[in-house]
Design a protein around this motif. Structure first.
Motif, PDB file in Angstrom:
ATOM      1  N   LEU A   1       0.831  -1.208   0.000  1.00 38.09           N
ATOM      2  CA  LEU A   1       0.000   0.000   0.000  1.00 38.09           C
ATOM      3  C   LEU A   1       0.863   1.254   0.000  1.00 38.09           C
ATOM      4  CD1 LEU A   1      -2.652  -1.155   2.639  1.00 38.09           C
ATOM      5  CD2 LEU A   1      -2.952  -1.078   0.155  1.00 38.09           C
ATOM      6  N   LEU A   2       1.939   1.240   0.772  1.00 40.58           N
ATOM      7  CA  LEU A   2       2.827   2.401   0.824  1.00 40.58           C
ATOM      8  C   LEU A   2       3.551   2.612  -0.505  1.00 40.58           C
ATOM      9  CD1 LEU A   2       4.322   2.087   4.429  1.00 40.58           C
ATOM     10  CD2 LEU A   2       2.339   3.420   3.659  1.00 40.58           C
ATOM     11  N   GLU A   3       3.956   1.540  -1.139  1.00 37.78           N
ATOM     12  CA  GLU A   3       4.594   1.654  -2.464  1.00 37.78           C
ATOM     13  C   GLU A   3       3.615   2.234  -3.483  1.00 37.78           C
ATOM     14  OE1 GLU A   3       7.811   1.343  -3.401  1.00 37.78           O
ATOM     15  OE2 GLU A   3       8.141   1.151  -1.234  1.00 37.78           O
ATOM     16  N   TRP A   4       2.364   1.800  -3.411  1.00 43.75           N
ATOM     17  CA  TRP A   4       1.329   2.338  -4.302  1.00 43.75           C
ATOM     18  C   TRP A   4       1.176   3.834  -4.058  1.00 43.75           C
ATOM     19  CZ3 TRP A   4      -3.363   4.826  -4.066  1.00 43.75           C
ATOM     20  CH2 TRP A   4      -4.167   4.776  -5.205  1.00 43.75           C
ATOM     21  N   CYS A   5       1.174   4.240  -2.791  1.00 37.02           N
ATOM     22  CA  CYS A   5       1.066   5.666  -2.467  1.00 37.02           C
ATOM     23  C   CYS A   5       2.245   6.454  -3.045  1.00 37.02           C
ATOM     24  CB  CYS A   5       0.994   5.868  -0.957  1.00 37.02           C
ATOM     25  SG  CYS A   5      -0.580   5.382  -0.230  1.00 37.02           S
ATOM     26  N   LYS A   6       3.438   5.944  -2.846  1.00 37.66           N
ATOM     27  CA  LYS A   6       4.621   6.629  -3.388  1.00 37.66           C
ATOM     28  C   LYS A   6       4.515   6.793  -4.900  1.00 37.66           C
ATOM     29  CE  LYS A   6       7.804   4.811   0.081  1.00 37.66           C
ATOM     30  NZ  LYS A   6       8.925   3.869   0.286  1.00 37.66           N
ATOM     31  N   ALA A   7       4.076   5.757  -5.582  1.00 36.20           N
ATOM     32  CA  ALA A   7       3.928   5.815  -7.043  1.00 36.20           C
ATOM     33  C   ALA A   7       2.892   6.854  -7.469  1.00 36.20           C
ATOM     34  CB  ALA A   7       3.556   4.439  -7.591  1.00 36.20           C
ATOM     35  N   HIS A   8       1.963   7.170  -6.564  1.00 30.99           N
ATOM     36  CA  HIS A   8       0.934   8.172  -6.845  1.00 30.99           C
ATOM     37  C   HIS A   8       1.244   9.516  -6.172  1.00 30.99           C
ATOM     38  CE1 HIS A   8      -1.130   4.528  -8.098  1.00 30.99           C
ATOM     39  NE2 HIS A   8      -1.927   5.307  -8.788  1.00 30.99           N
ATOM     40  N   HIS A   9       2.490   9.672  -5.712  1.00 34.36           N
ATOM     41  CA  HIS A   9       2.975  10.913  -5.100  1.00 34.36           C
ATOM     42  C   HIS A   9       2.155  11.312  -3.882  1.00 34.36           C
ATOM     43  CE1 HIS A   9       5.616  11.197  -8.526  1.00 34.36           C
ATOM     44  NE2 HIS A   9       4.563  11.026  -9.301  1.00 34.36           N
ATOM     45  N   ILE A  10       1.756  10.325  -3.110  1.00 33.85           N
ATOM     46  CA  ILE A  10       1.045  10.543  -1.852  1.00 33.85           C
ATOM     47  C   ILE A  10       1.991  10.119  -0.733  1.00 33.85           C
ATOM     48  CG2 ILE A  10      -0.967   9.902  -0.449  1.00 33.85           C
ATOM     49  CD1 ILE A  10      -1.684  11.491  -2.992  1.00 33.85           C
ATOM     50  N   PHE A  11       2.306  11.072   0.147  1.00 35.49           N
ATOM     51  CA  PHE A  11       3.310  10.793   1.165  1.00 35.49           C
ATOM     52  C   PHE A  11       2.782  10.939   2.596  1.00 35.49           C
ATOM     53  CE2 PHE A  11       5.394  12.206  -2.723  1.00 35.49           C
ATOM     54  CZ  PHE A  11       6.129  11.069  -3.000  1.00 35.49           C
ATOM     55  N   GLU A  12       1.579  11.429   2.752  1.00 37.81           N
ATOM     56  CA  GLU A  12       0.943  11.506   4.073  1.00 37.81           C
ATOM     57  C   GLU A  12      -0.009  10.321   4.177  1.00 37.81           C
ATOM     58  OE1 GLU A  12       0.054  12.864   7.882  1.00 37.81           O
ATOM     59  OE2 GLU A  12       1.633  13.555   6.532  1.00 37.81           O
ATOM     60  N   ILE A  13       0.248   9.434   5.126  1.00 45.82           N
ATOM     61  CA  ILE A  13      -0.516   8.199   5.261  1.00 45.82           C
ATOM     62  C   ILE A  13      -1.229   8.215   6.606  1.00 45.82           C
ATOM     63  CG2 ILE A  13      -0.447   5.682   5.178  1.00 45.82           C
ATOM     64  CD1 ILE A  13       0.628   7.154   2.611  1.00 45.82           C
ATOM     65  N   ARG A  14      -2.521   7.888   6.581  1.00 45.20           N
ATOM     66  CA  ARG A  14      -3.320   7.865   7.806  1.00 45.20           C
ATOM     67  C   ARG A  14      -4.086   6.548   7.898  1.00 45.20           C
ATOM     68  NH1 ARG A  14      -4.005  13.353  10.068  1.00 45.20           N
ATOM     69  NH2 ARG A  14      -2.278  14.467   9.102  1.00 45.20           N
ATOM     70  N   LEU A  15      -4.442   6.196   9.109  1.00 43.69           N
ATOM     71  CA  LEU A  15      -5.344   5.078   9.362  1.00 43.69           C
ATOM     72  C   LEU A  15      -5.973   5.286  10.717  1.00 43.69           C
ATOM     73  CD1 LEU A  15      -3.854   3.062  11.608  1.00 43.69           C
ATOM     74  CD2 LEU A  15      -2.603   2.318   9.603  1.00 43.69           C
ATOM     75  N   ASP A  16      -7.059   4.596  10.966  1.00 45.77           N
ATOM     76  CA  ASP A  16      -7.726   4.639  12.261  1.00 45.77           C
ATOM     77  C   ASP A  16      -7.632   3.270  12.901  1.00 45.77           C
ATOM     78  OD1 ASP A  16      -8.751   7.334  12.200  1.00 45.77           O
ATOM     79  OD2 ASP A  16     -10.198   6.662  10.702  1.00 45.77           O
ATOM     80  N   VAL A  17      -7.468   3.276  14.213  1.00 43.42           N
ATOM     81  CA  VAL A  17      -7.422   2.027  14.972  1.00 43.42           C
ATOM     82  C   VAL A  17      -8.039   2.309  16.337  1.00 43.42           C
ATOM     83  CG1 VAL A  17      -5.053   2.468  15.779  1.00 43.42           C
ATOM     84  CG2 VAL A  17      -5.924   0.144  15.763  1.00 43.42           C
ATOM     85  N   TYR A  18      -8.809   1.366  16.839  1.00 43.55           N
ATOM     86  CA  TYR A  18      -9.413   1.534  18.157  1.00 43.55           C
ATOM     87  C   TYR A  18      -8.327   1.526  19.221  1.00 43.55           C
ATOM     88  CZ  TYR A  18     -13.933   0.942  15.988  1.00 43.55           C
ATOM     89  OH  TYR A  18     -15.044   1.112  15.198  1.00 43.55           O
ATOM     90  N   GLN A  19      -8.438   2.431  20.189  1.00 47.52           N
ATOM     91  CA  GLN A  19      -7.394   2.585  21.204  1.00 47.52           C
ATOM     92  C   GLN A  19      -7.200   1.338  22.047  1.00 47.52           C
ATOM     93  OE1 GLN A  19      -8.227   5.790  23.883  1.00 47.52           O
ATOM     94  NE2 GLN A  19      -9.715   4.614  25.073  1.00 47.52           N
ATOM     95  N   ASP A  20      -8.228   0.501  22.170  1.00 48.19           N
ATOM     96  CA  ASP A  20      -8.103  -0.729  22.952  1.00 48.19           C
ATOM     97  C   ASP A  20      -7.594  -1.910  22.122  1.00 48.19           C
ATOM     98  OD1 ASP A  20      -8.958   0.551  25.270  1.00 48.19           O
ATOM     99  OD2 ASP A  20     -11.063   0.097  24.878  1.00 48.19           O
TER     100      ASP A  20
END
Length: 157
Positions: free
Chosen positions: A109-128
Motif C-alpha cells: 500500500l505504501l509503495e502504491w502511495c509513493k507511485a501516486h505521489h502521496i506521502f501523508e498516510i493515515r489510518l484509524d485504529v481503536y485505542q483498545d
C-alpha cells in the motif's frame, strides 16, 4: 508457501466480502456504536476499480489470506499536504496471523502511495486494539490525534 502480494480483482470479491465481516466481527467489541446485525463498511468493488484506491491481497497456495486497501482522500485546506493515503480493511485470516502478512500488505500500500505521489498516510485504529496499534507502530506509524465521543442519552455506552 511463499506469500504472493497482488492487487485484488473483482473475482476476489466473494472472499473479500467474508474478510469484511471478519473485520466487523473483530471491531464490534471495541465499538458500542456499531449497529447489530448484518452491515458493511466498504464498497469493495469501488475500491478495486476506482483509480484513487487499490486493494491488495496476499495469496498462499492459491488461497487469499490477507487484505488491505488504500484510498487517496483530499485533506483539509490548512494542512501542508493536499491529499492523504488512507489505509483500511486490514485483515489476516486467523490461521495466518503472526506471520507478518499485514506488514507485507502495508508495504504494498505504501509503495502504491509513493507511485501516486502521496506521502501523508493515515489510518484509524481503536485505542483498545493493542495488538493492531503495536503492529502499526512497528511499521513507523505514530499516534497523532485522539477521537473522543460521548453518548448523552446513555453515558455508559
Amino acid at each position: 508457501m511463499t506469500p504472493i502480494v497482488r492487487k485484488a480483482t473483482l473475482k476476489d470479491l466473494p472472499v473479500l466480502l467474508l474478510f469484511e465481516q471478519g473485520v466487523i466481527k473483530a471491531e464490534r467489541p471495541f465499538d458500542p456504536t456499531i449497529k447489530d446485525g448484518s452491515i458493511n463498511y466498504y464498497d469493495i468493488s469501488d475500491l478495486i476499480t476506482n483509480e484513487d484506491s487499490e486493494v491488495f491481497v496476499i495469496e498462499i497456495n492459491k488461497e487469499i489470506v490477507a487484505s488491505g486497501y488504500v484510498k487517496i482522500k483530499p485533506d483539509r485546506h490548512y494542512l501542508k499536504h493536499t491529499k492523504q493515503g488512507y489505509l483500511g480493511f486490514m485483515f489476516v485470516k486467523e490461521n495466518h496471523r503472526g506471520k507478518q502478512l499485514n506488514q507485507l500488505i502495508i508495504n504494498a500500500l505504501l509503495e502504491w502511495c509513493k507511485a501516486h505521489h502521496i506521502f501523508e498516510i493515515r489510518l484509524d485504529v481503536y485505542q483498545d486494539n493493542i495488538p493492531a496499534i503495536k503492529a502499526y507502530e512497528k511499521m513507523g506509524f505514530k499516534k497523532h490525534m485522539v477521537n473522543m465521543r460521548l453518548n448523552i442519552e446513555n453515558p455508559n455506552n
